[in-house]
Design a protein around this motif. Structure first.
Motif, PDB file in Angstrom:
ATOM      1  N   SER A  42     -39.262  37.104  39.610  1.00  0.00           N
ATOM      2  CA  SER A  42     -38.381  37.834  40.012  1.00  0.00           C
ATOM      3  C   SER A  42     -37.602  38.623  39.186  1.00  0.00           C
ATOM      4  N   VAL A  43     -36.949  39.511  39.574  1.00  0.00           N
ATOM      5  CA  VAL A  43     -36.018  40.539  38.689  1.00  0.00           C
ATOM      6  C   VAL A  43     -34.799  40.466  39.249  1.00  0.00           C
ATOM      7  N   ILE A  44     -33.696  40.362  38.483  1.00  0.00           N
ATOM      8  CA  ILE A  44     -32.215  40.400  38.720  1.00  0.00           C
ATOM      9  C   ILE A  44     -31.732  41.916  38.825  1.00  0.00           C
ATOM     10  N   LYS A  45     -31.217  42.358  39.555  1.00  0.00           N
ATOM     11  CA  LYS A  45     -31.031  43.830  39.931  1.00  0.00           C
ATOM     12  C   LYS A  45     -29.678  44.184  39.246  1.00  0.00           C
ATOM     13  N   ASN A  46     -28.903  43.009  38.983  1.00  0.00           N
ATOM     14  CA  ASN A  46     -27.522  43.390  38.441  1.00  0.00           C
ATOM     15  C   ASN A  46     -27.476  43.848  36.707  1.00  0.00           C
ATOM     16  N   PRO A  47     -26.947  44.888  36.457  1.00  0.00           N
ATOM     17  CA  PRO A  47     -27.266  45.586  35.302  1.00  0.00           C
ATOM     18  C   PRO A  47     -26.331  44.780  34.106  1.00  0.00           C
ATOM     19  N   ALA A  48     -25.541  44.005  34.675  1.00  0.00           N
ATOM     20  CA  ALA A  48     -24.634  43.271  33.594  1.00  0.00           C
ATOM     21  C   ALA A  48     -25.331  41.871  33.268  1.00  0.00           C
ATOM     22  N   THR A  50     -28.186  39.477  31.735  1.00  0.00           N
ATOM     23  CA  THR A  50     -29.064  39.099  30.449  1.00  0.00           C
ATOM     24  C   THR A  50     -29.837  38.238  31.090  1.00  0.00           C
ATOM     25  N   GLY A  51     -31.205  38.582  30.306  1.00  0.00           N
ATOM     26  CA  GLY A  51     -32.565  37.657  30.877  1.00  0.00           C
ATOM     27  C   GLY A  51     -32.762  38.271  32.444  1.00  0.00           C
ATOM     28  N   LYS A  52     -33.119  39.636  32.678  1.00  0.00           N
ATOM     29  CA  LYS A  52     -33.065  39.824  34.014  1.00  0.00           C
ATOM     30  C   LYS A  52     -34.554  39.260  34.696  1.00  0.00           C
ATOM     31  N   HIS A  53     -35.732  39.034  33.827  1.00  0.00           N
ATOM     32  CA  HIS A  53     -37.002  38.721  34.250  1.00  0.00           C
ATOM     33  C   HIS A  53     -36.863  37.121  34.255  1.00  0.00           C
ATOM     34  N   VAL A  54     -37.156  36.682  35.488  1.00  0.00           N
ATOM     35  CA  VAL A  54     -37.356  35.245  35.691  1.00  0.00           C
ATOM     36  C   VAL A  54     -38.524  34.631  36.323  1.00  0.00           C
ATOM     37  N   ALA A  55     -38.855  33.504  35.675  1.00  0.00           N
ATOM     38  CA  ALA A  55     -40.357  33.072  36.281  1.00  0.00           C
ATOM     39  C   ALA A  55     -39.955  31.533  36.318  1.00  0.00           C
ATOM     40  N   GLU A  56     -40.562  30.964  37.436  1.00  0.00           N
ATOM     41  CA  GLU A  56     -40.280  29.698  37.941  1.00  0.00           C
ATOM     42  C   GLU A  56     -41.436  29.518  38.478  1.00  0.00           C
ATOM     43  N   VAL A  57     -41.964  27.913  38.235  1.00  0.00           N
ATOM     44  CA  VAL A  57     -43.171  27.285  38.705  1.00  0.00           C
ATOM     45  C   VAL A  57     -42.909  25.984  39.448  1.00  0.00           C
ATOM     46  N   ASP A  62     -50.856  14.685  41.620  1.00  0.00           N
ATOM     47  CA  ASP A  62     -50.958  13.592  42.718  1.00  0.00           C
ATOM     48  C   ASP A  62     -49.901  12.762  42.702  1.00  0.00           C
ATOM     49  N   SER A  63     -49.006  12.714  41.771  1.00  0.00           N
ATOM     50  CA  SER A  63     -47.917  11.743  41.603  1.00  0.00           C
ATOM     51  C   SER A  63     -46.583  12.214  41.795  1.00  0.00           C
ATOM     52  N   GLY A  64     -46.458  13.508  41.803  1.00  0.00           N
ATOM     53  CA  GLY A  64     -45.014  14.089  41.868  1.00  0.00           C
ATOM     54  C   GLY A  64     -44.940  15.508  41.683  1.00  0.00           C
ATOM     55  N   VAL A  65     -43.971  16.109  41.417  1.00  0.00           N
ATOM     56  CA  VAL A  65     -43.906  17.618  41.286  1.00  0.00           C
ATOM     57  C   VAL A  65     -43.227  17.879  39.940  1.00  0.00           C
ATOM     58  N   ILE A  66     -43.663  18.819  39.146  1.00  0.00           N
ATOM     59  CA  ILE A  66     -42.838  19.306  37.827  1.00  0.00           C
ATOM     60  C   ILE A  66     -42.391  20.600  38.232  1.00  0.00           C
ATOM     61  N   ARG A  67     -41.036  20.804  38.049  1.00  0.00           N
ATOM     62  CA  ARG A  67     -40.675  22.171  38.055  1.00  0.00           C
ATOM     63  C   ARG A  67     -39.999  22.742  36.998  1.00  0.00           C
ATOM     64  N   CYS A  68     -40.186  23.939  36.542  1.00  0.00           N
ATOM     65  CA  CYS A  68     -39.340  24.607  35.546  1.00  0.00           C
ATOM     66  C   CYS A  68     -39.141  26.010  35.708  1.00  0.00           C
ATOM     67  N   GLU A  69     -38.030  26.491  34.997  1.00  0.00           N
ATOM     68  CA  GLU A  69     -37.849  27.990  35.226  1.00  0.00           C
ATOM     69  C   GLU A  69     -37.256  28.667  33.766  1.00  0.00           C
ATOM     70  N   GLU A  70     -37.562  29.692  33.509  1.00  0.00           N
ATOM     71  CA  GLU A  70     -37.604  30.520  32.197  1.00  0.00           C
ATOM     72  C   GLU A  70     -36.991  31.976  32.530  1.00  0.00           C
ATOM     73  N   SER A  71     -36.086  32.684  31.960  1.00  0.00           N
ATOM     74  CA  SER A  71     -35.811  33.879  31.871  1.00  0.00           C
ATOM     75  C   SER A  71     -36.004  34.727  30.425  1.00  0.00           C
ATOM     76  N   ALA A  72     -36.208  35.843  30.665  1.00  0.00           N
ATOM     77  CA  ALA A  72     -36.175  36.767  29.325  1.00  0.00           C
ATOM     78  C   ALA A  72     -36.087  38.072  29.829  1.00  0.00           C
ATOM     79  N   ASP A  73     -36.089  39.231  28.782  1.00  0.00           N
ATOM     80  CA  ASP A  73     -35.915  40.599  29.068  1.00  0.00           C
ATOM     81  C   ASP A  73     -37.130  41.256  29.516  1.00  0.00           C
TER      82      ASP A  73
END
Length: 118
Positions: A42-48, A50-57, A62-73
């Protein structure tokens, strides 16, 4: 293994999709019980902001879910950071599951030894 890529406020091109599959596909080398991954870029449209480009997975195992998120320019930088973070979390998850299996085996062995001594 299935890697599903979605986008919010961004059009997902074939180049981005193949880059995500290449980077996150390497995680399966560490842990073979991964059944699928859902990636949201996703891309954050707010000009103020920082780290407007966000990637999450969400990585399904088999035994659970692993979730993480990162953002950068840039989107590629956020995907790189996400791949590194997911790699660390999968290794940690694998070690926890291995040690928990060994401890349950040890507990069952000691229970059998106690029963034999009685």
């Amino acid at each position: 293994m299935h890697i599903h890529v979605n986008g919010k406020n961004i059009e997902i091109t074939e180049a981005i999709k193949s880059y995500v599959k290449e980077k996150l596909g390497k995680v399966t080398n560490h842990y073979d019980q991964i059944t699928g991954m859902d990636v949201i870029l996703s891309v954050i449209k707010n000009p103020a902001a920082t780290g407007k480009h966000v990637a999450e997975v969400s990585c399904k195992t088999d035994s659970g879910v692993i979730r993480c998120e990162e953002s950068a320019d840039s989107m590629y930088a956020s995907i790189d950071l996400l791949a590194d973070k997911l790699d660390r979390q999968v290794k940690k998850f694998k070690n926890k599951s291995l040690y928990s299996d060994k401890s349950s085996i040890r507990n069952s062995e000691t229970a059998e030894e106690v029963e034999e001594n009685v």
